[in-house]
Design an enzyme around this catalytic site. Structure first.
Site, mmCIF file in Angstrom:
data_model
loop_
_atom_site.group_PDB
_atom_site.id
_atom_site.type_symbol
_atom_site.label_atom_id
_atom_site.label_comp_id
_atom_site.label_asym_id
_atom_site.label_seq_id
_atom_site.Cartn_x
_atom_site.Cartn_y
_atom_site.Cartn_z
ATOM 1 N N ASP A 2 -1.231 -6.001 -0.560
ATOM 2 C CA ASP A 2 -1.585 -5.833 1.104
ATOM 3 C C ASP A 2 -2.802 -4.705 0.895
ATOM 4 O OD1 ASP A 2 0.320 -4.443 3.694
ATOM 5 O OD2 ASP A 2 1.234 -2.887 2.254
ATOM 6 N N LYS A 36 -1.356 -9.764 2.605
ATOM 7 C CA LYS A 36 -0.719 -9.140 4.203
ATOM 8 C C LYS A 36 -1.989 -7.846 5.012
ATOM 9 C CE LYS A 36 2.966 -6.271 4.148
ATOM 10 N NZ LYS A 36 2.495 -4.429 4.809
ATOM 11 N N GLU A 69 8.865 -3.869 10.814
ATOM 12 C CA GLU A 69 9.090 -2.922 10.561
ATOM 13 C C GLU A 69 9.684 -2.066 12.006
ATOM 14 O OE1 GLU A 69 6.734 -1.237 7.316
ATOM 15 O OE2 GLU A 69 8.088 0.370 7.971
ATOM 16 N N GLU A 114 -1.803 -5.123 8.279
ATOM 17 C CA GLU A 114 -0.867 -4.950 9.292
ATOM 18 C C GLU A 114 -1.497 -4.731 10.733
ATOM 19 O OE1 GLU A 114 -0.274 -0.607 8.744
ATOM 20 O OE2 GLU A 114 0.892 -1.118 6.886
ATOM 21 N N ASP A 164 0.970 -1.011 -0.143
ATOM 22 C CA ASP A 164 0.202 -0.476 -0.140
ATOM 23 C C ASP A 164 1.165 1.067 0.063
ATOM 24 O OD1 ASP A 164 0.698 0.093 2.990
ATOM 25 O OD2 ASP A 164 -0.986 -0.180 3.609
ATOM 26 N N SER A 165 2.269 1.207 -0.054
ATOM 27 C CA SER A 165 2.567 1.850 0.048
ATOM 28 C C SER A 165 2.237 2.829 -1.570
ATOM 29 C CB SER A 165 4.614 1.704 0.241
ATOM 30 O OG SER A 165 4.815 0.427 -1.003
#
Ligand code: KIV
Length: 288
Positions: free
Chosen positions: A85, A115, A184, A117, A46-47
């Site tokens: 993501d 993925k 991270e 978070e 999602d970056s």
């Protein structure tokens, strides 16, 4: 590239102490490059919200935008495991919605896994997605979607209490069935301790050398994103000035009529050219 990597092979890499590689990609050309380089995992992160779409943070990117980028990556990659993501608010509202959205990454965009978070607060959602048949990668430490809650883009787990919480979150994600966890921006010692306590692989970013693998963002490591560069990024090259030079040269050469040259132009058959310029041929073949 060689045959497709499997999740089992990632596990075997951890067991044999062979580091795992993961890079982001967001479109067809970046996917072909990352895949051809022999990378184990491609994360359609999602970056993309920041590196490609120009947003200030990652929360703005939507499910539809993520799926669009994932489809392009799928067309360019044959070897790496593909991870979609899940964007902010695509898995927090209910387990049902989380399963439905995770399923879209697999069915509509050709991803192999997703993925998410978060730690214990999302572990039951993770369990539900895995029970639906979709492999899940976790993401702990600095979780950019909730960076505001964490006090900004800061190193996490610097106190004994917060380090303990990351360890408990990692164990919880492993327990519900995650196949790997991104860690991270945490002190190297914390990541090392978590890595040794888990039987699934950890993939570090700003988490020291002892994780089972490493991940970097495509635009960061190639010098294509220059708004800011976190301490943990290594720029393997700096492409931005090269690209800028090439673009400026194009503008200058077009302005000076130096491009295109003969070498970039097409020729017409001579007879057809005469016909085109001077008119039709008569029955003898001569131009009228
Ligand atoms: O979105 C992303 O690129 C990521 C990596 C930083 C792991 O989540």
């Amino acid at each position: 590239m060689s045959k497709k990597i499997s999740i089992l092979e990632l596990q075997q890499k951890k067991e044999s102490g062979q580091p795992i590689t993961m890079l982001t990609a967001y479109d067809y050309p970046s996917a072909t490059l990352v895949d051809e380089a022999g990378t184990d995992i491609i994360l359609v992160g999602d970056s993309v919200a920041m590196t490609v779409l120009g947003h200030d943070d990652t929360t703005a990117v939507t499910m539809e935008e993520m799926l669009h980028h994932c489809r392009a990556v799928k067309r360019g990659a044959n070897h790496a495991i593909l991870v979609g993501d899940m964007p902010f608010m695509s898995y927090q509202i209910s387990k049902e919605e989380a399963i439905r959205n995770a399923g879209r990454f697999i069915k509509e965009a050709g991803m192999d896994t997703v993925k998410l978070e978060g730690g214990r607060e999302i572990s039951e959602t993770v369990r539900a997605i895995i029970n639906a048949g979709i492999p899940v990668m976790g993401h702990l430490g600095l979780t950019p979607q909730t960076a505001t809650k964490l006090g900004g883009y800061k190193v996490q787990a610097k106190t004994a209490d917060s380090a303990k919480r990351i360890m408990e979150d990692a164990l919880a994600l492993q327990e519900v069935g995650c196949y790997a966890i991104v860690i991270e921006a945490v002190p190297a010692l914390v990541a090392e301790t978590v890595t040794k306590s888990l039987h699934i692989p950890t993939i570090g970013i700003g988490a020291g050398v002892h994780c089972d693998g490493q991940v970097l963002v495509f635009h960061d490591m190639l010098g294509l994103f220059d708004r800011f560069t976190p301490k943990f990024v290594k720029r393997y090259t700096n492409l931005r000035p090269h690209i800028l030079n090439a673009l400026r040269s194009f503008n200058e050469e077009v302005a000076a009529r130096q491009f295109p040259t003969q070498a970039h132009s097409f020729k017409m058959d001579e007879a057809e050219m005469e016909l085109f310029l001077y008119g039709s041929k008569d029955s003898s073949g001569k131009t009228a």
